[in-house]
Every structure is written in structure tokens, then in C-alpha cells.
Scaffold this motif. Structure first.
Motif, PDB file in Angstrom:
ATOM      1  N   LEU A 154      -4.697   0.468  14.251  1.00 48.84           N
ATOM      2  CA  LEU A 154      -3.840  -0.589  14.784  1.00 48.84           C
ATOM      3  C   LEU A 154      -2.810  -0.970  13.728  1.00 48.84           C
ATOM      4  O   LEU A 154      -3.164  -1.301  12.596  1.00 48.84           O
ATOM      5  CB  LEU A 154      -4.696  -1.805  15.155  1.00 48.84           C
ATOM      6  N   GLY A 155      -1.522  -0.905  14.078  1.00 48.39           N
ATOM      7  CA  GLY A 155      -0.503  -1.185  13.066  1.00 48.39           C
ATOM      8  C   GLY A 155       0.836  -1.552  13.656  1.00 48.39           C
ATOM      9  O   GLY A 155       0.940  -1.984  14.796  1.00 48.39           O
ATOM     10  N   GLY A 156       1.894  -1.335  12.862  1.00 50.77           N
ATOM     11  CA  GLY A 156       3.230  -1.796  13.249  1.00 50.77           C
ATOM     12  C   GLY A 156       3.404  -3.227  12.809  1.00 50.77           C
ATOM     13  O   GLY A 156       3.286  -3.539  11.623  1.00 50.77           O
ATOM     14  N   ASN A 157       3.643  -4.106  13.778  1.00 54.31           N
ATOM     15  CA  ASN A 157       3.820  -5.530  13.468  1.00 54.31           C
ATOM     16  C   ASN A 157       2.504  -6.242  13.203  1.00 54.31           C
ATOM     17  O   ASN A 157       2.491  -7.355  12.718  1.00 54.31           O
ATOM     18  CB  ASN A 157       4.506  -6.228  14.656  1.00 54.31           C
ATOM     19  N   ILE A 158       1.383  -5.633  13.610  1.00 55.82           N
ATOM     20  CA  ILE A 158       0.070  -6.248  13.414  1.00 55.82           C
ATOM     21  C   ILE A 158      -0.867  -5.224  12.782  1.00 55.82           C
ATOM     22  O   ILE A 158      -0.532  -4.050  12.678  1.00 55.82           O
ATOM     23  CB  ILE A 158      -0.548  -6.769  14.736  1.00 55.82           C
ATOM     24  N   GLY A 159      -2.045  -5.682  12.371  1.00 54.41           N
ATOM     25  CA  GLY A 159      -3.000  -4.751  11.770  1.00 54.41           C
ATOM     26  C   GLY A 159      -2.553  -4.334  10.377  1.00 54.41           C
ATOM     27  O   GLY A 159      -1.813  -5.035   9.698  1.00 54.41           O
ATOM     28  N   ALA A 160      -2.980  -3.143   9.963  1.00 58.61           N
ATOM     29  CA  ALA A 160      -2.681  -2.641   8.619  1.00 58.61           C
ATOM     30  C   ALA A 160      -1.518  -1.655   8.676  1.00 58.61           C
ATOM     31  O   ALA A 160      -1.189  -1.117   9.727  1.00 58.61           O
ATOM     32  CB  ALA A 160      -3.920  -1.960   8.053  1.00 58.61           C
ATOM     33  N   ALA A 161      -0.890  -1.430   7.503  1.00 50.52           N
ATOM     34  CA  ALA A 161       0.155  -0.401   7.425  1.00 50.52           C
ATOM     35  C   ALA A 161      -0.455   0.936   7.844  1.00 50.52           C
ATOM     36  O   ALA A 161      -1.559   1.281   7.441  1.00 50.52           O
ATOM     37  CB  ALA A 161       0.706  -0.332   6.008  1.00 50.52           C
ATOM     38  N   LEU A 162       0.271   1.688   8.661  1.00 50.93           N
ATOM     39  CA  LEU A 162      -0.259   2.934   9.221  1.00 50.93           C
ATOM     40  C   LEU A 162      -0.093   4.123   8.273  1.00 50.93           C
ATOM     41  O   LEU A 162      -0.978   4.962   8.161  1.00 50.93           O
ATOM     42  CB  LEU A 162       0.424   3.236  10.555  1.00 50.93           C
ATOM     43  N   LEU A 163       1.041   4.193   7.586  1.00 48.58           N
ATOM     44  CA  LEU A 163       1.332   5.369   6.760  1.00 48.58           C
ATOM     45  C   LEU A 163       0.274   5.606   5.674  1.00 48.58           C
ATOM     46  O   LEU A 163      -0.119   6.762   5.454  1.00 48.58           O
ATOM     47  CB  LEU A 163       2.734   5.245   6.155  1.00 48.58           C
ATOM     48  N   PRO A 164      -0.234   4.568   4.988  1.00 54.09           N
ATOM     49  CA  PRO A 164      -1.273   4.813   3.971  1.00 54.09           C
ATOM     50  C   PRO A 164      -2.582   5.364   4.545  1.00 54.09           C
ATOM     51  O   PRO A 164      -3.436   5.824   3.787  1.00 54.09           O
ATOM     52  CB  PRO A 164      -1.490   3.424   3.355  1.00 54.09           C
ATOM     53  N   PRO A 203       0.812  -1.230   0.000  1.00 54.27           N
ATOM     54  CA  PRO A 203       0.000   0.000   0.000  1.00 54.27           C
ATOM     55  C   PRO A 203       0.839   1.271   0.000  1.00 54.27           C
ATOM     56  O   PRO A 203       0.425   2.297  -0.539  1.00 54.27           O
ATOM     57  CB  PRO A 203      -0.838  -0.117   1.275  1.00 54.27           C
ATOM     58  N   CYS A 204       2.050   1.204   0.576  1.00 57.32           N
ATOM     59  CA  CYS A 204       2.918   2.385   0.593  1.00 57.32           C
ATOM     60  C   CYS A 204       3.436   2.712  -0.805  1.00 57.32           C
ATOM     61  O   CYS A 204       3.575   3.887  -1.171  1.00 57.32           O
ATOM     62  CB  CYS A 204       4.094   2.172   1.546  1.00 57.32           C
ATOM     63  N   ILE A 205       3.732   1.678  -1.595  1.00 61.48           N
ATOM     64  CA  ILE A 205       4.185   1.897  -2.975  1.00 61.48           C
ATOM     65  C   ILE A 205       3.086   2.606  -3.768  1.00 61.48           C
ATOM     66  O   ILE A 205       3.345   3.567  -4.495  1.00 61.48           O
ATOM     67  CB  ILE A 205       4.596   0.552  -3.619  1.00 61.48           C
ATOM     68  N   GLU A 206       1.843   2.169  -3.598  1.00 54.56           N
ATOM     69  CA  GLU A 206       0.697   2.838  -4.242  1.00 54.56           C
ATOM     70  C   GLU A 206       0.618   4.300  -3.786  1.00 54.56           C
ATOM     71  O   GLU A 206       0.423   5.228  -4.586  1.00 54.56           O
ATOM     72  CB  GLU A 206      -0.612   2.119  -3.859  1.00 54.56           C
ATOM     73  N   GLN A 207       0.744   4.499  -2.469  1.00 52.67           N
ATOM     74  CA  GLN A 207       0.627   5.841  -1.904  1.00 52.67           C
ATOM     75  C   GLN A 207       1.721   6.761  -2.436  1.00 52.67           C
ATOM     76  O   GLN A 207       1.452   7.898  -2.861  1.00 52.67           O
ATOM     77  CB  GLN A 207       0.715   5.742  -0.376  1.00 52.67           C
ATOM     78  N   PHE A 208       2.973   6.289  -2.429  1.00 56.98           N
ATOM     79  CA  PHE A 208       4.101   7.118  -2.867  1.00 56.98           C
ATOM     80  C   PHE A 208       3.990   7.434  -4.360  1.00 56.98           C
ATOM     81  O   PHE A 208       4.338   8.543  -4.790  1.00 56.98           O
ATOM     82  CB  PHE A 208       5.435   6.423  -2.551  1.00 56.98           C
ATOM     83  N   ALA A 209       3.520   6.469  -5.148  1.00 56.78           N
ATOM     84  CA  ALA A 209       3.340   6.714  -6.582  1.00 56.78           C
ATOM     85  C   ALA A 209       2.312   7.820  -6.794  1.00 56.78           C
ATOM     86  O   ALA A 209       2.511   8.730  -7.613  1.00 56.78           O
ATOM     87  CB  ALA A 209       2.904   5.430  -7.289  1.00 56.78           C
ATOM     88  N   ALA A 210       1.212   7.777  -6.027  1.00 52.98           N
ATOM     89  CA  ALA A 210       0.160   8.799  -6.140  1.00 52.98           C
ATOM     90  C   ALA A 210       0.669  10.171  -5.709  1.00 52.98           C
ATOM     91  O   ALA A 210       0.191  11.201  -6.195  1.00 52.98           O
ATOM     92  CB  ALA A 210      -1.048   8.391  -5.301  1.00 52.98           C
ATOM     93  N   LEU A 211       1.660  10.191  -4.815  1.00 58.03           N
ATOM     94  CA  LEU A 211       2.213  11.460  -4.327  1.00 58.03           C
ATOM     95  C   LEU A 211       3.332  11.990  -5.217  1.00 58.03           C
ATOM     96  O   LEU A 211       3.925  13.039  -4.934  1.00 58.03           O
ATOM     97  CB  LEU A 211       2.732  11.293  -2.890  1.00 58.03           C
ATOM     98  N   GLY A 212       3.653  11.242  -6.285  1.00 58.04           N
ATOM     99  CA  GLY A 212       4.610  11.755  -7.264  1.00 58.04           C
ATOM    100  C   GLY A 212       6.041  11.283  -7.104  1.00 58.04           C
ATOM    101  O   GLY A 212       6.966  11.894  -7.659  1.00 58.04           O
TER     102      GLY A 212
END
Length: 464
Positions: free
Chosen positions: A148-158, A27-36
Motif C-alpha cells: 500500500l503506497g502513493g499518498n498513503i502507506g509506505a514508500a513503494l520504491l524501497p 527511505p529512497c535516499i538510503e536505497q539510492f545511496a546503497a545502489l551507488g
């Protein structure tokens, strides 16, 4: 500036390399691509086809690829490198990129830097996931919106675009994530620190120092919750910058959460006032180690949620998958999945959760930690020990060398794989017996992670 705009300013038009396309990076790769950002994926996979369905996403996002044996060549010329926790921070290739002026960071580090809401984070050798989950559930029971994130849950940055200052983030953090972090949470919990991951860390001190990073960058007002029974976490009190409280099962404290011996009740003490929270008899989680996890969670959320919310979670929450998880009753035999037990201390806690001797399946990948402390516990709590994996012979050697083995009657068997181990356990079991997978070892000799190991075990047991 909004947090997402700060991230855009950081990455737009920049060359960004991601190490691996794991659960949090996709999801971060998608996010960073969208941010340019101009993205390069550095991965050991040999070619694009090896990514399966994800290959189409990489094509769509115009991601550059640095693959195969020399995948780290892709670090050259990058403005930012996004490290995955599994890629060691002190590897020469990464340190060379740092020296060349590249910013090396991670999904969790960037979230901590940019997050507009309060963060509660948990680390430790054992009990992290259950404690983190309990904290999140208590906050949700109090009506808070929880990420909820980090080692569990979903990626937080997206999720950065939708986070508000009124939300609260709860993160489980490993030593691999913490080792390079320069931001600490508002509320930090350290459950315990015992020898672990010594195949990845230079030595025990590096491992301890990585854990300490959860405290070192706190700024008051802040809270640190430390396990009193563990010598290393007790010593971390010197690192605390603000309010420091304990959790303890074996002592009473005037500053934190404890189990009151006189009436077996989980309590919280503050400013000379002791507040009973829940009788231990009402706690749904199995095992004394889970009483400690509950106490840690209560100490973390004290003042953030009402006592009723803590009591509700304590009396209803039955546990997290792969942690002494009931799988099936078959022919009068109860099967449990404790695949999370990737170290001897975790397995010991699991063994002590039962009041009878078990049939135990153990062994796996060798993290270069000692199995000597496990041996007397196996003699005391196990009647049939079924060993597999790289550590199987190491565990057997320690058990046979332990005083009391000869007269214990402990039977030791070896299995070629999980199916063989379950079949041997079934053959050894009689009505009333308990079979538990609690490996005391990591899973990487045969599985990508302990979850995959636990799932295969459960599938095999369900198919019996």
C-alpha cells in the motif's frame, strides 16, 4: 533483469538530486545511496542542523546539500531529479533542468515503471484514501500480499527488492503525482473530479488532465472504474483503453457496482447478471459518500477477490483516521474528527452523514476555490458554525449572502486557533449535540498537513 537490478543500472554512478527529505524520500535516499548514486538533497531548510536527527543519516550517506533560499541551484548538472509531489512539475527551474537533459521523475513514477506485479491505483478529488484502503483490505481478506503506497502507506520504491509477480500494489495518487506520469495501473479508479488545488494548478483543465493520466497510459487487458454521478469522470469513459465499468449510488447500471433501490443492497452487474454483495444496513462506514467509496472499491476488485471478502470488509471496516472519526463522548456530546475535509465537497459529504444539525468547526488555508456551494449546506445542516483560518471570513460572506440565512437561526462564531474553536464548541453544545471538525479547507495556514490538524484537534478534545 530483476527490477532492483534495473533500478541499480539506472542510478549507479549517477548524480541524483532529491527535492526535500519527506516521508517517501528518506527511505529512497538510503536505497539510492546503497545502489551507488551520488546524492544531492535540495531543501529549503537553512542548514544541516535544521534536519534534527536526520542530519546524522545525511552525514553517514555523504549526501551533498543545496539548502536555503537558492536550494534549486542544486538542480544544475544532475543526471536525475527526484521530484516530491509538493514541488510543482511546471516550475521554471524544473523545466529548465528537463530542457538541459536531466531526467525528472519521482518515487511513484519509478515504481510504476519497474514494478513486477499488478497495480491498482485510485485518484479523485474526494474519497481516494478510503477507497484505496478498502481495496487493500478486500485484497488482504482474499489472502493476497498487498503493498500500500502513493499518498498513503509506505514508500513503494524501497520495497522493490522484495516484490514478486504474485503480489499486488495498491496506490492512492494525487494530481501532483499524476501530472508527469507516463505509466498507468492495470486497474485505475477515478472517484470524482471537483474544483480543488487551484492554488497549485494553472487552471481547472490542468487539474483534470493530471487526473486523466491515470487512464491514458493503460494497455489492455486493463480496467477503468469511473464515478457515474460526476460529469467529469463520466466523460473520461472516452479515455479508457480496455474494460470500463461504473460505480453509482443513484442509478442502476448493467456494467459495474451500484446501490439497488428496491432493497438498499450494494450489487455488481456484469453480462446481464446482478450479484448482491451486502445490504447497506450491514455497512459499518458512516455516510452515503462512503457507500460510493465501497462501490468503487468493489468495482475495482471484482474478479480479483471473492464476494465473501468484499462482504466481510464492508461489514467490519469502520473507517480511516481523520475521516468522520469518532473522537470522544463528553457530557452527552459526541465529537468527530473530519480533518480530511480539505474541500467544500468533502465537508458537504460529512454534513449529510448525520441526521441532525451539527456544531461545525471549519476554515483554514485558501486553495482559491469557491465556497458558494457550501453555504446552503451549512444553513441546512449546521446550527453553530465556528470559523477559523484564512477562509473563515470567505465562508461567512458566502453563508450570509445565501438565501435562507436570515431565518435559519445559524449562529456564526470566530476562533483564533483550534483550542479556542474547541472551547467555543463545548460552550455552545448541549447533551445530544454533535461537534465535528470538518474544515472545507486545506491546513497549510497553521499545520503541515490535515493529519497534524486532526491530531491536535483530538488531543484538545481528549484533554477537555
Amino acid at each position: 533483469m530483476l527490477p532492483i537490478e534495473r533500478l541499480r543500472a539506472m542510478v549507479a554512478g549517477k548524480k541524483v538530486a532529491f527535492i526535500g527529505a519527506g516521508v517517501s524520500h528518506k527511505p529512497c535516499i538510503e536505497q539510492f545511496a546503497a545502489l551507488g548514486a551520488e546524492i544531492t538533497l535540495c531543501d529549503q531548510k537553512p542548514n544541516l542542523e535544521a534536519f534534527g536527527d536526520y542530519a546524522e543519516t545525511l552525514r553517514r550517506l555523504n549526501v551533498h546539500l543545496s539548502l536555503g533560499e537558492h536550494y534549486t541551484d542544486g538542480f544544475a548538472g544532475q543526471d536525475i531529479i527526484m521530484r516530491t509531489p509538493g514541488y510543482e512539475y511546471y516550475k521554471p527551474e524544473l523545466q529548465a533542468a528537463l530542457k538541459a537533459g536531466t531526467m525528472v521523475t519521482s518515487e511513484v513514477e519509478l515504481f510504476f515503471e519497474l514494478c513486477p506485479c499488478e497495480i491498482v491505483a485510485v485518484t479523485g478529488s474526494d474519497g481516494k484514501t478510503t477507497t484505496t484502503t478498502l481495496i487493500a483490505k478486500m485484497l488482504e481478506a482474499a489472502g493476497r500480499k498487498v503493498l500500500l503506497g502513493g499518498n498513503i502507506g509506505a514508500a513503494l520504491l524501497p520495497q522493490l527488492e522484495t516484490v514478486t509477480a504474485n503480489d499486488i500494489a495498491v496506490a492512492e495518487l494525487s494530481s501532483f503525482q499524476l501530472i508527469s506520469m507516463r505509466h498507468s495501473p492495470k486497474v485505475a479508479v477515478v472517484t470524482n473530479v471537483t474544483p480543488n488545488h487551484l492554488d497549485h494548478h494553472k487552471d481547472m483543465q490542468e487539474y483534470i488532465d493530471a487526473k486523466r493520466n491515470i487512464l491514458l497510459w493503460q494497455t489492455p487487458p486493463c480496467r477503468a472504474v469511473l464515478g457515474y454521478e460526476n460529469e467529469i469522470t463520466r466523460g473520461m469513459a472516452a479515455d479508457c483503453k480496455g474494460d470500463q465499468v461504473w460505480f453509482t449510488r443513484l442509478h442502476e447500471t448493467d456494467k459495474g457496482a451500484f446501490l439497488r433501490a428496491s432493497d438498499d443492497t450494494l450489487c455488481y452487474a456484469e453480462n446481464g447478471v446482478v450479484t448482491p454483495i451486502v445490504p447497506r444496513a450491514d455497512v459499518k462506514l458512516r455516510g452515503l459518500h462512503n457507500v460510493e467509496n465501497l462501490l468503487a472499491a468493489m468495482a475495482a476488485v471484482w474478479g480479483l477477490v471473492p464476494v465473501d471478502a468484499m462482504r466481510q470488509v464492508a461489514s467490519t471496516f469502520t473507517g480511516v483516521e481523520h475521516r468522520i472519526e469518532p473522537v470522544r463522548m463528553l457530557d452527552g456530546v459526541q465529537y468527530y474528527n473530519d480533518s480530511i475535509a480539505t474541500s467544500p465537497t468533502r465537508t458537504i459529504a460529512g454534513l449529510r452523514s448525520f441526521d441532525q444539525k451539527l456544531i461545525l468547526i471549519a476554515g483554514g488555508y485558501d486553495k482559491k476555490i469557491s465556497y458558494a456551494p457550501l453555504a446552503p449546506e451549512l444553513i441546512a445542516h449546521v446550527k453553530v458554525l465556528i470559523l477559523m483560518g484564512d477562509t473563515g471570513p470567505i465562508i461567512e460572506r458566502e453563508v450570509r449572502a445565501c438565501p435562507g440565512f436570515a431565518e435559519s437561526g445559524l449562529q456564526i462564531l470566530h476562533a483564533d486557533n483550534m483550542k479556542d474553536a474547541v472551547e467555543k464548541a463545548r460552550a455552545a453544545a448541549h447533551p445530544g449535540d454533535i461537534v465535528s471538525l470538518s474544515p472545507a479547507s486545506a491546513s497549510f495556514d497553521h499545520y503541515p498537513n490535515f493529519e497534524a490538524r486532526g491530531r491536535e484537534y483530538k488531543q484538545i478534545v481528549q484533554a477537555l
